[in-house]
Design a protein around this motif. Structure first.
Motif, mmCIF file in Angstrom:
data_model
loop_
_atom_site.group_PDB
_atom_site.id
_atom_site.type_symbol
_atom_site.label_atom_id
_atom_site.label_comp_id
_atom_site.label_asym_id
_atom_site.label_seq_id
_atom_site.Cartn_x
_atom_site.Cartn_y
_atom_site.Cartn_z
ATOM 1 N N LYS A 46 0.815 -1.213 0.000
ATOM 2 C CA LYS A 46 0.000 0.000 0.000
ATOM 3 C C LYS A 46 0.853 1.269 0.000
ATOM 4 O O LYS A 46 0.642 2.177 -0.801
ATOM 5 C CB LYS A 46 -0.945 0.023 1.224
ATOM 6 N N THR A 47 1.803 1.332 0.939
ATOM 7 C CA THR A 47 2.626 2.539 1.056
ATOM 8 C C THR A 47 3.469 2.749 -0.207
ATOM 9 O O THR A 47 3.561 3.876 -0.715
ATOM 10 C CB THR A 47 3.517 2.445 2.313
ATOM 11 N N THR A 48 4.036 1.682 -0.729
ATOM 12 C CA THR A 48 4.844 1.782 -1.946
ATOM 13 C C THR A 48 3.995 2.323 -3.098
ATOM 14 O O THR A 48 4.411 3.226 -3.830
ATOM 15 C CB THR A 48 5.424 0.398 -2.309
ATOM 16 N N PRO B 280 1.703 11.078 4.741
ATOM 17 C CA PRO B 280 2.513 9.854 4.771
ATOM 18 C C PRO B 280 2.167 9.000 5.987
ATOM 19 O O PRO B 280 1.617 9.503 6.975
ATOM 20 C CB PRO B 280 3.952 10.369 4.888
ATOM 21 N N GLN B 281 2.509 7.719 5.903
ATOM 22 C CA GLN B 281 2.215 6.808 7.018
ATOM 23 C C GLN B 281 2.975 7.217 8.277
ATOM 24 O O GLN B 281 2.412 7.235 9.362
ATOM 25 C CB GLN B 281 2.565 5.373 6.610
ATOM 26 N N ASP B 282 4.265 7.518 8.107
ATOM 27 C CA ASP B 282 5.055 7.932 9.277
ATOM 28 C C ASP B 282 5.306 9.418 9.169
ATOM 29 O O ASP B 282 6.380 9.855 8.778
ATOM 30 C CB ASP B 282 6.384 7.173 9.325
ATOM 31 N N LEU C 259 -4.023 9.522 1.546
ATOM 32 C CA LEU C 259 -3.862 9.416 3.000
ATOM 33 C C LEU C 259 -3.436 7.991 3.342
ATOM 34 O O LEU C 259 -4.190 7.039 3.106
ATOM 35 C CB LEU C 259 -5.189 9.745 3.693
ATOM 36 N N ASP C 260 -2.223 7.864 3.881
ATOM 37 C CA ASP C 260 -1.703 6.533 4.200
ATOM 38 C C ASP C 260 -2.007 6.201 5.658
ATOM 39 O O ASP C 260 -1.412 6.784 6.566
ATOM 40 C CB ASP C 260 -0.191 6.493 3.916
ATOM 41 N N GLU C 261 -2.934 5.319 5.867
ATOM 42 C CA GLU C 261 -3.402 4.895 7.200
ATOM 43 C C GLU C 261 -3.863 6.086 8.047
ATOM 44 O O GLU C 261 -3.392 6.281 9.172
ATOM 45 C CB GLU C 261 -2.305 4.113 7.938
ATOM 46 N N PRO C 262 -4.799 6.886 7.533
ATOM 47 C CA PRO C 262 -5.216 8.095 8.263
ATOM 48 C C PRO C 262 -6.012 7.803 9.528
ATOM 49 O O PRO C 262 -6.137 8.675 10.373
ATOM 50 C CB PRO C 262 -6.094 8.838 7.256
HETATM 51 MG MG LIG Z 1 2.120 1.015 4.765
#
Ligand SMILES: [Mg+2]
Ligand SMILES: Nc1ncnc2c1ncn2[C@@H]1O[C@H](COP(=O)(O)OP(=O)(O)O)[C@@H](O)[C@H]1O
Length: 291
Positions: free
Chosen positions: A40-42, A80-82, A156-159
């Protein structure tokens, strides 16, 4: 407006993180659902133009985003996720800082940051330092910064990480209003988030979209594959080993099993209504082997 993924692929050495994904996104809220390591993040980083694909392309209204450069960044919002926060900045200062990085003029930035702090319900703590914030408050500030330039494409990555149920509902309402004429893509590994927030779902596993469609379409796919079976307690282990058990409930000395199976698992099994959770479990039967 359209974001088009054309055979998008990313390799890290011999690892294939994203494996030849093609699809088209038009305005609406899309949920990217998959276990950790699914890619997902990639995928999202490539959609933002931060990570160059190994092969394939991302097109915004038929133009390659990598060739658009700053023009694409102007229409893009990204959480971003982080996400890194500046602990000693106040919420307001932080938004002004991000706005400056995005090249938004100061007066516009002031107006927008006030409005956005209100939208994400942080107006009353606008002057408080970010380091005093809870996880959910930081996440809401992260969502506000992604909206600063009024983006056409919001990623939105893991919002929902760190949001409580009330904040989740608020996010859903915010995004569905916002997505009227924009593309919103959010990732999560929590099935109920997708059910609550997204119009359309991509179920991702090992770098690929296993399924895509509206929640209703996906549920009709799971129709006839969910069964309830009541067995004596001593038979429970046998069923857990041989079938995909989505859920079980003890009832005196018997166990009520919820089984995912394309065919009737036993003559006494009764068909039940499928949920997205059932569907997810049918594709990710165990937490092992997901990568
Ligand atoms: Mg991820
Ligand atoms: N920079 C990287 N270098 C090497 N491998 C990576 C890198 N980023 C991600 N991966 C690998 O690619 C796969 C997909 O990761 P990721 O996109 O973070 O998945 P998700 O966001 O769904 O958890 C994982 O196996 C991960 O270890």
């Amino acid at each position: 407006m359209e974001l088009s993924l054309d055979r998008l692929t990313k390799h890290f050495g011999s690892k294939i993180a994203v494996d030849c994904i093609s699809t088209k996104l038009t305005p609406g809220v899309y949920g990217l659902l998959g276990a950790n390591g699914a890619g997902k993040t990639t995928l999202m980083r490539m959609l933002c133009g931060i990570l160059e694909p190994t092969s394939g392309d991302v097109l915004y209204d038929s133009q390659s985003i990598l060739s658009m450069g700053g023009e694409y960044r102007n229409v893009l919002g990204y959480l971003p996720q982080d996400f890194g926060y500046y602990p000693d900045y106040s919420a307001q200062e932080f938004l002004m800082y991000v706005a400056a990085l995005k090249g938004i003029p100061r007066r516009t930035a002031l107006k927008r940051s006030h409005k956005l702090l209100d939208t994400v319900d942080l107006s009353n703590v606008a002057a408080k330092k970010v380091k005093t914030f809870s996880g959910g408050m930081k996440q809401r500030l992260g969502i506000a910064q992604a909206l600063l330039n009024n983006p056409k494409v919001l990623i939105l990555d893991e919002p929902t990480a760190g949001l409580d149920p009330k904040e989740r509902v608020r996010l859903r309402n915010l995004l569905s209003d916002f997505a009227h004429d924009r593309i919103v893509l959010l990732s999560t590994h929590i099935v109920s988030d997708i059910e609550a927030i997204a119009d359309k779902v991509f179920l991702m596993k090992k770098g690929r979209f296993l399924l895509q469609g509206t929640i209703d379409e996906l549920l009709s796919d799971a129709k006839g594959k969910v069964w309830e079976l009541i067995v004596p307690e001593r038979e429970m282990r046998k069923w857990e080993k041989s079938a995909t058990v989505a859920n079980l409930r003890h009832d005196k000395d018997r166990v009520v099993l919820r089984i995912i199976s394309a065919s009737q698992p036993a003559p006494e099994a009764i068909p039940c209504e499928a949920t997205l959770e059932d569907l997810y479990l049918s594709y990710f039967p165990t937490e092992e082997g997901v990568n």
